[in-house]
Design a protein around this motif. Structure first.
Motif, PDB file in Angstrom:
ATOM      1  N   GLY A 159      38.466  27.665  37.523  1.00  0.00           N
ATOM      2  CA  GLY A 159      38.051  26.502  38.288  1.00  0.00           C
ATOM      3  C   GLY A 159      36.546  26.337  38.424  1.00  0.00           C
ATOM      4  O   GLY A 159      36.079  25.512  39.208  1.00  0.00           O
ATOM      5  N   GLN A 160      35.786  27.085  37.653  1.00  0.00           N
ATOM      6  CA  GLN A 160      34.329  26.956  37.697  1.00  0.00           C
ATOM      7  C   GLN A 160      33.866  25.664  37.047  1.00  0.00           C
ATOM      8  O   GLN A 160      32.811  25.142  37.405  1.00  0.00           O
ATOM      9  CB  GLN A 160      33.678  28.146  37.013  1.00  0.00           C
ATOM     10  CG  GLN A 160      33.943  29.466  37.702  1.00  0.00           C
ATOM     11  CD  GLN A 160      33.393  30.625  36.914  1.00  0.00           C
ATOM     12  OE1 GLN A 160      32.329  30.535  36.320  1.00  0.00           O
ATOM     13  NE2 GLN A 160      34.133  31.720  36.880  1.00  0.00           N
ATOM     14  N   GLU A 161      34.635  25.172  36.096  1.00  0.00           N
ATOM     15  CA  GLU A 161      34.361  23.910  35.412  1.00  0.00           C
ATOM     16  C   GLU A 161      35.687  23.201  35.163  1.00  0.00           C
ATOM     17  O   GLU A 161      36.722  23.850  35.027  1.00  0.00           O
ATOM     18  CB  GLU A 161      33.681  24.145  34.051  1.00  0.00           C
ATOM     19  CG  GLU A 161      32.280  24.677  34.127  1.00  0.00           C
ATOM     20  CD  GLU A 161      31.656  24.864  32.748  1.00  0.00           C
ATOM     21  OE1 GLU A 161      32.227  24.394  31.744  1.00  0.00           O
ATOM     22  OE2 GLU A 161      30.597  25.489  32.697  1.00  0.00           O
ATOM     23  N   ALA A 162      35.623  21.895  35.068  1.00  0.00           N
ATOM     24  CA  ALA A 162      36.824  21.118  34.747  1.00  0.00           C
ATOM     25  C   ALA A 162      37.139  21.253  33.260  1.00  0.00           C
ATOM     26  O   ALA A 162      36.236  21.249  32.424  1.00  0.00           O
ATOM     27  CB  ALA A 162      36.610  19.654  35.095  1.00  0.00           C
ATOM     28  N   PHE A 209      43.365  19.412  27.657  1.00  0.00           N
ATOM     29  CA  PHE A 209      43.867  20.716  28.081  1.00  0.00           C
ATOM     30  C   PHE A 209      44.080  20.820  29.586  1.00  0.00           C
ATOM     31  O   PHE A 209      44.509  21.866  30.070  1.00  0.00           O
ATOM     32  CB  PHE A 209      42.892  21.822  27.658  1.00  0.00           C
ATOM     33  CG  PHE A 209      42.620  21.879  26.190  1.00  0.00           C
ATOM     34  CD1 PHE A 209      43.653  21.947  25.268  1.00  0.00           C
ATOM     35  CD2 PHE A 209      41.323  21.864  25.712  1.00  0.00           C
ATOM     36  CE1 PHE A 209      43.392  21.989  23.904  1.00  0.00           C
ATOM     37  CE2 PHE A 209      41.042  21.917  24.358  1.00  0.00           C
ATOM     38  CZ  PHE A 209      42.088  21.977  23.456  1.00  0.00           C
ATOM     39  N   SER A 210      43.801  19.783  30.326  1.00  0.00           N
ATOM     40  CA  SER A 210      43.791  19.899  31.790  1.00  0.00           C
ATOM     41  C   SER A 210      45.140  20.323  32.373  1.00  0.00           C
ATOM     42  O   SER A 210      45.182  21.178  33.260  1.00  0.00           O
ATOM     43  CB  SER A 210      43.290  18.618  32.436  1.00  0.00           C
ATOM     44  OG  SER A 210      44.130  17.535  32.138  1.00  0.00           O
ATOM     45  N   ASP A 211      46.236  19.751  31.901  1.00  0.00           N
ATOM     46  CA  ASP A 211      47.550  20.142  32.429  1.00  0.00           C
ATOM     47  C   ASP A 211      47.882  21.591  32.085  1.00  0.00           C
ATOM     48  O   ASP A 211      48.388  22.340  32.929  1.00  0.00           O
ATOM     49  CB  ASP A 211      48.645  19.219  31.901  1.00  0.00           C
ATOM     50  CG  ASP A 211      48.568  17.818  32.475  1.00  0.00           C
ATOM     51  OD1 ASP A 211      47.910  17.623  33.522  1.00  0.00           O
ATOM     52  OD2 ASP A 211      49.165  16.904  31.872  1.00  0.00           O
ATOM     53  N   ASP A 267      34.322  29.368  27.836  1.00  0.00           N
ATOM     54  CA  ASP A 267      34.747  28.067  28.356  1.00  0.00           C
ATOM     55  C   ASP A 267      36.131  28.163  28.972  1.00  0.00           C
ATOM     56  O   ASP A 267      36.376  27.670  30.085  1.00  0.00           O
ATOM     57  CB  ASP A 267      34.754  27.013  27.249  1.00  0.00           C
ATOM     58  CG  ASP A 267      33.364  26.676  26.745  1.00  0.00           C
ATOM     59  OD1 ASP A 267      32.381  26.876  27.493  1.00  0.00           O
ATOM     60  OD2 ASP A 267      33.263  26.213  25.593  1.00  0.00           O
ATOM     61  N   LEU A 268      37.062  28.799  28.275  1.00  0.00           N
ATOM     62  CA  LEU A 268      38.423  28.950  28.796  1.00  0.00           C
ATOM     63  C   LEU A 268      38.416  29.644  30.150  1.00  0.00           C
ATOM     64  O   LEU A 268      39.110  29.230  31.076  1.00  0.00           O
ATOM     65  CB  LEU A 268      39.295  29.749  27.823  1.00  0.00           C
ATOM     66  CG  LEU A 268      39.725  29.054  26.549  1.00  0.00           C
ATOM     67  CD1 LEU A 268      40.431  30.035  25.632  1.00  0.00           C
ATOM     68  CD2 LEU A 268      40.612  27.866  26.858  1.00  0.00           C
ATOM     69  N   SER A 302      46.301  28.444  35.380  1.00  0.00           N
ATOM     70  CA  SER A 302      45.627  28.830  36.621  1.00  0.00           C
ATOM     71  C   SER A 302      46.624  29.087  37.737  1.00  0.00           C
ATOM     72  O   SER A 302      46.502  30.075  38.471  1.00  0.00           O
ATOM     73  CB  SER A 302      44.658  27.733  37.066  1.00  0.00           C
ATOM     74  OG  SER A 302      43.621  27.582  36.127  1.00  0.00           O
ATOM     75  N   LYS A 303      47.615  28.213  37.888  1.00  0.00           N
ATOM     76  CA  LYS A 303      48.623  28.367  38.934  1.00  0.00           C
ATOM     77  C   LYS A 303      49.423  29.645  38.757  1.00  0.00           C
ATOM     78  O   LYS A 303      49.832  30.270  39.721  1.00  0.00           O
ATOM     79  CB  LYS A 303      49.567  27.177  38.953  1.00  0.00           C
ATOM     80  CG  LYS A 303      48.953  25.924  39.484  1.00  0.00           C
ATOM     81  CD  LYS A 303      49.927  24.775  39.360  1.00  0.00           C
ATOM     82  CE  LYS A 303      49.237  23.463  39.669  1.00  0.00           C
ATOM     83  NZ  LYS A 303      50.089  22.315  39.371  1.00  0.00           N
ATOM     84  N   THR A 304      49.649  30.032  37.533  1.00  0.00           N
ATOM     85  CA  THR A 304      50.423  31.225  37.233  1.00  0.00           C
ATOM     86  C   THR A 304      49.768  32.476  37.819  1.00  0.00           C
ATOM     87  O   THR A 304      50.444  33.416  38.210  1.00  0.00           O
ATOM     88  CB  THR A 304      50.590  31.395  35.701  1.00  0.00           C
ATOM     89  OG1 THR A 304      51.247  30.239  35.177  1.00  0.00           O
ATOM     90  CG2 THR A 304      51.392  32.624  35.345  1.00  0.00           C
ATOM     91  N   PHE A 305      48.439  32.465  37.913  1.00  0.00           N
ATOM     92  CA  PHE A 305      47.721  33.675  38.314  1.00  0.00           C
ATOM     93  C   PHE A 305      47.076  33.584  39.677  1.00  0.00           C
ATOM     94  O   PHE A 305      46.349  34.482  40.073  1.00  0.00           O
ATOM     95  CB  PHE A 305      46.695  34.039  37.242  1.00  0.00           C
ATOM     96  CG  PHE A 305      47.381  34.379  35.955  1.00  0.00           C
ATOM     97  CD1 PHE A 305      47.968  35.603  35.774  1.00  0.00           C
ATOM     98  CD2 PHE A 305      47.491  33.437  34.942  1.00  0.00           C
ATOM     99  CE1 PHE A 305      48.656  35.902  34.614  1.00  0.00           C
ATOM    100  CE2 PHE A 305      48.172  33.732  33.780  1.00  0.00           C
ATOM    101  CZ  PHE A 305      48.752  34.969  33.607  1.00  0.00           C
TER     102      PHE A 305
END
Length: 72
Positions: free
Chosen positions: A51-54, A59-61, A44-45, A67-70
């Motif tokens: 970005g495959q799933e919301a 945990f969204s923020d 899930d993580l 995600s932005k980090t990588f």
């Protein structure tokens, strides 16, 4: 330690690097959220981070930050 010993290698790499960069600057609330996220299933993580799933609202923020980090 829990960031680097995950179920799948991709999450080991992502969370180990994220933790090394960010944990020292997190306040108690952010650390609590990060700890709760670590209890989630690795598959899930990975889908959330890529970005495959919301991600769930709680945990969204954090997932967005990871995600932005990588992103290149």
């Amino acid at each position: 330690m829990r960031s680097m010993r995950r179920g799948i290698k991709e999450m080991d790499l992502i969370l180990t690097e994220y933790a090394a960069r960010n944990l020292k600057d997190m306040d108690d609330a952010a650390l609590h959220t990060y700890d709760a996220m670590l209890n989630e299933n690795d598959q899930d993580l990975y889908r959330w981070v890529t970005g495959q799933e919301a991600a769930p609202d709680e945990f969204s923020d954090l997932i967005s930050d990871i995600s932005k980090t990588f992103q290149s």
